[in-house]
Enzyme design. Structure first.
Site, PDB file in Angstrom:
ATOM      1  N   CYS B 189      -0.500 -41.223  12.140  1.00 39.33           N
ATOM      2  CA  CYS B 189      -0.747 -42.459  11.382  1.00 39.33           C
ATOM      3  C   CYS B 189      -1.923 -43.234  11.969  1.00 39.33           C
ATOM      4  CB  CYS B 189       0.491 -43.349  11.377  1.00 39.33           C
ATOM      5  SG  CYS B 189       1.865 -42.656  10.437  1.00 39.33           S
ATOM      6  N   CYS B 342     -15.447 -41.395  17.453  1.00 38.22           N
ATOM      7  CA  CYS B 342     -14.642 -41.659  16.252  1.00 38.22           C
ATOM      8  C   CYS B 342     -13.970 -43.009  16.462  1.00 38.22           C
ATOM      9  CB  CYS B 342     -13.646 -40.536  15.994  1.00 38.22           C
ATOM     10  SG  CYS B 342     -12.446 -40.312  17.318  1.00 38.22           S
TER      11      CYS B 342
END
Lengths: 82, 384
Positions: B189, B342
């Site tokens: 998630c 990222c």
């Protein structure tokens, strides 16, 4: 030839880029052979084939089962979120 | 055994008592029953809230994390005032307010092969609200070995799965998924995102199944997998079968005791640093800042999804989403040094693996990702 419908869910849907797909496959293909075919035809999906839950007409399918005529094949990857 | 309800309890549970399927005897059954909720996150929140409200007499909560404000979009048992507190404490305080009659045991520790059996054996049902594959396989195996029902729920973005794995009567999780997915294939998630209300839907279904199993009413999802998609608003059911070759519940099972689940899944489960590509590859945000001062045209490769650039970006970075790195590496020059980043460092670590296997050597992974950059260098950027 056997005309089947593939339904994709969760991460496989993202990889396939579509919710469902109609496909013609040779008669008497097993689930494992179908997975191998998808892996080679759609390299983006290859990794997902190793641990996917496959269903034939909404019932769990083992790798050695034959894909029946006009089957609806569901492909459900494991997900881990909580 | 406490086989009576007080007047206050009769009033509290009156809407249950009115239904013959529950009634006074069912409510007393709930009072004398227990449930272990593994994880007090997105799924664990509604599960624990509804089981407490329903009057399940003893609840166990397992978590080792603290409440973060990015949890509150879905983890409704916690609140703004408990950010920074232990999740089990935050959850337990909320549950005591909701229902002071029940006993709550907190386990502020990772759920592992060492403590799992000891904790789980105390409870009638186990509810799987974990967020990683190693703990899911562990939870499954513990339930099979102890003969307890595993109320399973799992989520990804808009998709949810629910089932009751009870090996005495039906298949277990390993029957469905004998092999874990390759490491890194399924985003968490934290990386992939999740619709906040999704764990609410799935968790309340798990709570429903737990209550049915404890009461012994209705048809629990044994031998059935419910698949929910929030975008389509579709509920699909798949009939499951026991796998005769199952390594834990099959007739020739070879897993007789708990194994090393992190090794089995090839990924770290708990308190693992999945934001690192390994010490040789990592660069900290502060070190990157120094490097950029010396080499302003250092190549920065951002492997996040394009829509994430709207949230926060580092100027001058080239964007190739992780999923396209393998196809588009010809756009990169392996002779030039490159910093890959990222959101928090795990997708970039995978990008580095892909590039390294193609012969790239001069690369660094921004440890902690753009979030670390936002915390340590450019505080004008938001954390997400």
């Amino acid at each position: 030839m056997n005309k089947i419908k593939l339904l994709f869910f969760a991460t496989i849907r993202d990889r396939a880029g579509t919710k469902q797909m109609d496909l013609e496959i040779p008669d008497n293909l097993t689930i494992q052979e179908l997975k191998d075919k998808l892996s080679s035809d759609y390299p983006k999906m290859a990794q997902s084939m190793k641990s996917v839950l496959m269903t034939i007409n909404r019932e769990y399918a083992f790798d050695e089962q034959i894909v029946p005529q006009n089957a609806e094949i569901g492909m459900f990857p494991p997900v881990s979120g909580g | 055994m406490i086989d009576e309800l007080s007047h206050e309890q009769i009033l509290r549970y009156s809407r249950h008592l009115l239904m013959p399927e529950v009634g006074l005897s069912g409510q007393i059954k709930l009072k004398n029953s227990s449930a272990l909720v593994i994880g007090t996150g997105g799924l664990g929140s509604p599960v624990a809230l509804y089981l407490a409200a329903a009057g399940v007499g003893r609840l166990g909560l397992v978590d080792y994390d603290t409440v973060d404000s990015s949890n509150l979009q879905r983890q409704v048992i916690h609140g703004t005032s408990t950010v920074g507190k232990l999740k089990v404490e935050s959850a337990s305080d909320r549950l005591k307010d909701l229902n002071p009659d029940i006993r709550i045991d907190v386990y502020n520790e990772p759920y592992t092969s060492e403590n799992a059996m000891r904790i789980a054996k105390e409870y009638d049902v186990i509810v799987d609200g974990t967020d990683n594959f190693p703990t899911r396989y562990l939870t499954n195996d513990v339930c099979v070995m102890l003969g307890k029902p595993n109320i399973y729920g799992s989520i990804f973005r808009f998709d949810g799965q629910v089932s009751v794995f009870y090996a005495k009567e039906g298949p277990c999780y390993r029957c469905l998924f004998p092999e874990p997915p390759p490491p890194g294939l399924v985003p968490s998630c934290a990386e992939g995102g999740v619709l906040g209300v999704l764990p609410g839907t799935i968790g309340t279904l798990q709570a429903t199944e737990a209550i049915k199993v404890l009461l012994g009413i209705g048809q629990p999802l044994i031998g059935k997998l419910l698949l929910y998609n929030a975008l389509d608003m579709s509920f699909d059911f798949v009939k499951l079968k026991k796998n005769p070759n199952c390594r834990v519940c099959g007739p020739n099972a070879d897993i007789k005791e708990l194994i090393d689940y992190e090794e089995f899944c090839g990924v770290p489960g708990h308190h693992a640093d999945d934001t690192s590509a390994g010490a040789n590859w990592d660069i900290t945000a502060l070190d990157l800042k120094e490097r950029l001062a010396l080499t302003p045209n250092l190549i920065l490769l951002d492997v996040r999804e394009p829509h994430e650039l709207e949230i926060a970006a580092i100027e001058g970075a080239k964007n190739i989403p992780l999923g396209e790195v393998a196809q588009r590496m010809s756009e990169l020059d392996s002779a030039e040094e490159m910093i890959v980043f990222c959101k928090r460092g795990s997708r970039s670590a995978r990008a580095i693996e892909i590039l390294a296997s193609a012969g790239f050597k001069k690369m660094k992974n921004l440890k902690g990702g753009i979030n670390a950059w936002a915390e340590e260098v450019d505080t004008s950027l938001p954390l997400y």
